[in-house]
Scaffold this active site. Sequence first.
Site, mmCIF file in Angstrom:
data_model
loop_
_atom_site.group_PDB
_atom_site.id
_atom_site.type_symbol
_atom_site.label_atom_id
_atom_site.label_comp_id
_atom_site.label_asym_id
_atom_site.label_seq_id
_atom_site.Cartn_x
_atom_site.Cartn_y
_atom_site.Cartn_z
ATOM 1 N N ASP A 198 38.183 -6.424 -26.326
ATOM 2 C CA ASP A 198 39.618 -6.002 -25.924
ATOM 3 C C ASP A 198 40.430 -6.335 -27.004
ATOM 4 O O ASP A 198 40.615 -7.471 -27.537
ATOM 5 C CB ASP A 198 39.807 -7.012 -24.629
ATOM 6 C CG ASP A 198 41.331 -6.837 -24.198
ATOM 7 O OD1 ASP A 198 41.618 -5.836 -23.263
ATOM 8 O OD2 ASP A 198 42.376 -7.179 -24.775
ATOM 9 N N LYS A 228 45.381 -1.230 -26.165
ATOM 10 C CA LYS A 228 46.481 -1.323 -25.296
ATOM 11 C C LYS A 228 47.730 -0.457 -26.082
ATOM 12 O O LYS A 228 47.860 -0.807 -27.365
ATOM 13 C CB LYS A 228 47.161 -2.697 -25.024
ATOM 14 C CG LYS A 228 45.950 -3.608 -24.397
ATOM 15 C CD LYS A 228 46.547 -5.024 -24.160
ATOM 16 C CE LYS A 228 45.394 -5.912 -23.820
ATOM 17 N NZ LYS A 228 44.485 -6.104 -24.893
ATOM 18 N N HIS A 285 50.660 -1.651 -22.464
ATOM 19 C CA HIS A 285 50.558 -3.385 -22.554
ATOM 20 C C HIS A 285 51.696 -3.730 -21.763
ATOM 21 O O HIS A 285 51.597 -5.122 -21.285
ATOM 22 C CB HIS A 285 50.865 -3.472 -23.947
ATOM 23 C CG HIS A 285 50.342 -4.568 -24.600
ATOM 24 N ND1 HIS A 285 50.192 -4.992 -25.895
ATOM 25 C CD2 HIS A 285 50.024 -5.932 -23.942
ATOM 26 C CE1 HIS A 285 49.552 -6.292 -25.871
ATOM 27 N NE2 HIS A 285 49.365 -6.672 -24.769
ATOM 28 N N TYR A 344 48.254 -6.389 -31.619
ATOM 29 C CA TYR A 344 47.280 -7.354 -32.298
ATOM 30 C C TYR A 344 47.214 -6.979 -33.699
ATOM 31 O O TYR A 344 46.808 -7.845 -34.302
ATOM 32 C CB TYR A 344 46.245 -7.586 -31.774
ATOM 33 C CG TYR A 344 45.989 -7.858 -29.961
ATOM 34 C CD1 TYR A 344 46.992 -8.137 -29.479
ATOM 35 C CD2 TYR A 344 44.866 -7.945 -29.392
ATOM 36 C CE1 TYR A 344 47.281 -8.441 -28.215
ATOM 37 C CE2 TYR A 344 44.773 -8.171 -28.020
ATOM 38 C CZ TYR A 344 45.951 -8.462 -27.408
ATOM 39 O OH TYR A 344 45.755 -8.813 -26.104
#
Length: 305
Positions: free
Chosen positions: A46, A76, A109, A51
């Site tokens: 994931d 996401k 997200h 990120y």
Amino acid sequence: MILEESYTLSNGVEIPKLGLGTWFISNKDAEQVVKEAVKIGYRHIDTAQAYRNESGVGDGVRNCGVKREELFVTTKLDAGKKSYQEAAVSIDKSLEKLGLDYIDLMIIHSPQPWSKFGGDDRYFEGNREAWRALEEAYKAGKLRAIGLSNFEKEDIDNILENCSIKPMVNQILAHISNTPEELIQYTKEKDILVEAYSPIGHGELFKNEKIKEMAEKYNVSIPQLCIRYDLQLGLLPLPKSENPEHIKSNAEVDFTISKEDMEILKNMEAIEDYGAASIMPVYGGGFDLKSIISYIFQRIASIFR
């Protein structure tokens, strides 16, 4: 073994019951972490645009020695992408960064941009537009499944009432002492799988003596107890770790928590302070750029201690 088990999404796609979270794993380290996890037996990774490690995760997926079709990759859509065009371009950028022909699951997200998280504006129109872009990418074969993250009931309804393809997942904060039962139940009733991020409460549950005693009762670690708790609620936990020993240990959850103990864990006093992470929107904080930058530097510094 939990790493060999899966849930079936509403569209028939199978998703491994346990995933590796990669929040705050740097892009340069992500490839090796993914490789180690896959070597241990993980098949579900994931990540997220936010990120900033999609390319590292993609390198790990492509170079881990396991066939692509045996792996499940989630990313996401950035929380700030609230128009069809922005979302459509962003989906293609994720495919490019990951270096993959398709993404197994892509989710919005957050229903609100992070700078507006917790505010009154639910961005209904923007979420409908972002969802339309996900639907089109799904129909084009770029995505095998699509879903949501941090969506409350009203946000879910906004999508369900306006979609041609219903969401398959809602990823939310859910752990011992913080279990949003009504939201979980409602989501399941809509045939949407609930994923649980931060199953160990961003590490804060290590400080809870009652949880420590419960873990000792079952002769397991605190993370193992926390992950098993989410699994027994029918959730899909996504523990994050860079340490191969911890990654391996997090998957060793072949035990059962009694019904009575599940109730005790469910009704424990909720975490009110997530430590340094409390400034992050998902842990109840507002969006204070200075605080978030400070937190990021704390995390970076901790890596080199």
